[in-house]
Design a protein around this motif. Structure first.
Motif, PDB file in Angstrom:
ATOM      1  N   MET A 131     -34.142 -16.998 -15.556  1.00 36.85           N
ATOM      2  CA  MET A 131     -34.748 -17.980 -15.012  1.00 36.85           C
ATOM      3  C   MET A 131     -35.631 -17.742 -14.082  1.00 36.85           C
ATOM      4  N   LEU A 132     -35.785 -16.643 -13.247  1.00 40.16           N
ATOM      5  CA  LEU A 132     -36.699 -16.438 -12.492  1.00 40.16           C
ATOM      6  C   LEU A 132     -37.952 -16.026 -13.186  1.00 40.16           C
ATOM      7  N   VAL A 133     -37.918 -15.481 -14.262  1.00 43.02           N
ATOM      8  CA  VAL A 133     -39.158 -15.437 -15.042  1.00 43.02           C
ATOM      9  C   VAL A 133     -39.810 -16.804 -15.588  1.00 43.02           C
ATOM     10  N   GLU A 134     -39.025 -17.561 -15.849  1.00 43.55           N
ATOM     11  CA  GLU A 134     -39.597 -18.695 -16.381  1.00 43.55           C
ATOM     12  C   GLU A 134     -40.149 -19.459 -14.997  1.00 43.55           C
ATOM     13  N   HIS A 135     -39.692 -19.352 -13.920  1.00 41.90           N
ATOM     14  CA  HIS A 135     -40.345 -19.886 -12.648  1.00 41.90           C
ATOM     15  C   HIS A 135     -41.671 -19.275 -12.246  1.00 41.90           C
ATOM     16  N   ALA A 136     -41.783 -18.029 -12.752  1.00 39.80           N
ATOM     17  CA  ALA A 136     -42.805 -17.140 -12.529  1.00 39.80           C
ATOM     18  C   ALA A 136     -43.930 -17.667 -13.334  1.00 39.80           C
ATOM     19  N   ALA A 137     -43.565 -17.963 -14.674  1.00 36.29           N
ATOM     20  CA  ALA A 137     -44.457 -18.580 -15.614  1.00 36.29           C
ATOM     21  C   ALA A 137     -45.059 -19.532 -15.309  1.00 36.29           C
ATOM     22  N   ALA A 138     -44.372 -20.569 -14.606  1.00 39.59           N
ATOM     23  CA  ALA A 138     -44.792 -22.023 -14.223  1.00 39.59           C
ATOM     24  C   ALA A 138     -45.739 -21.547 -12.917  1.00 39.59           C
ATOM     25  N   PHE A 139     -45.356 -20.522 -12.070  1.00 39.24           N
ATOM     26  CA  PHE A 139     -46.319 -20.475 -11.168  1.00 39.24           C
ATOM     27  C   PHE A 139     -47.670 -19.784 -11.730  1.00 39.24           C
ATOM     28  N   ARG A 140     -47.455 -18.909 -12.630  1.00 38.91           N
ATOM     29  CA  ARG A 140     -48.588 -18.317 -13.266  1.00 38.91           C
ATOM     30  C   ARG A 140     -49.668 -19.543 -13.616  1.00 38.91           C
TER      31      ARG A 140
END
Length: 229
Positions: free
Chosen positions: A1-10
């Motif tokens: 999930m944290l990776v998904e949030h990081a992708a949205a932030f990217r």
């Protein structure tokens, strides 16, 4: 999930402002990494003296083993990534600089230097005396170090050359950087978006490749909608 949030932030950082616009942002692998928020302070004399005492002990033990002919070192742990490509090396350096040395926080007044570290040093510099080695290491201490952390850790990284660091310092990768290096074509270019996270926030976003480093100074709560600048 944290990776998904990081992708949205990217994706939100890709066009955060005209100077930071990044083409093909979705080709940069989104990677959450730790973050060391501590600032720097003048290195106290007490810490400097404690490190000198530790270093002198390890040097004395190493020289005693050399005199006894017991120079065999503990075999290093298997290096999972012994020869990163130039592209990977460039990106890894950006990651560690962005993190600001979270993994160095336990280095304290020993800097992970062991008897084996000193045996390795003497293999490369067999004619140096104990006092010469002590002065060489002490001379590389920065005037300011992190409030808590290794004595060699300053705002821009480590002041100790790699050849003088411990095996631990030269081989350790945090979980995020292990994942980055797994199952990759060694000849393929590396593109990564690093999202250092701390206490529920991404502190900033950093696009990194061998050719490009773009820093977006934008703090964002993890998992919450990101407003358009």
């Amino acid at each position: 999930m944290l990776v998904e949030h990081a992708a949205a932030f990217r994706d939100s950082c890709a066009n955060a402002n005209a100077n930071a616009s990044v083409a093909d942002a979705d080709t940069y692998e989104a990677i959450p990494i730790p973050y060391n928020r501590l600032g720097t302070m003048p290195l106290p004399d007490a810490r400097r003296d404690a490190f000198r005492a530790h270093l002198t002990r390890k040097l004395s033990e190493a020289l005693e083993r050399i005199r006894d002919g017991a120079t065999e070192r503990t075999p290093p742990a298997l290096r999972r990534f012994p020869n990163p490509s130039p592209s990977m090396s460039a990106v890894l350096q950006v990651a560690c600089g962005t993190c600001r040395g979270k993994c160095c926080s336990n280095g304290g007044e020993h800097a992970y230097i062991t008897v084996d570290t000193m045996l390795g040093y003497f293999e490369q510099h067999p004619h140096e005396t104990l006092d010469e080695v002590v002065e060489r290491y002490m001379g590389l201490l920065p005037d300011e170090t992190m409030e808590v952390g290794c004595v060699y850790q300053h705002a821009k990284g480590c002041s100790l050359p790699r050849a003088m660091r411990s095996e631990t310092c030269n081989t350790f990768f945090c979980e995020s950087l292990v994942e980055l290096q797994l199952n990759r074509d060694p000849d393929a270019p590396v593109r990564a978006f690093f999202a250092p996270e701390e206490e529920g926030f991404f502190v900033q976003g950093v696009f990194a490749s061998q050719e490009l480093v773009t820093i977006v100074n934008r703090r964002s709560p993890i998992g919450q909608p990101i407003s358009t600048p």
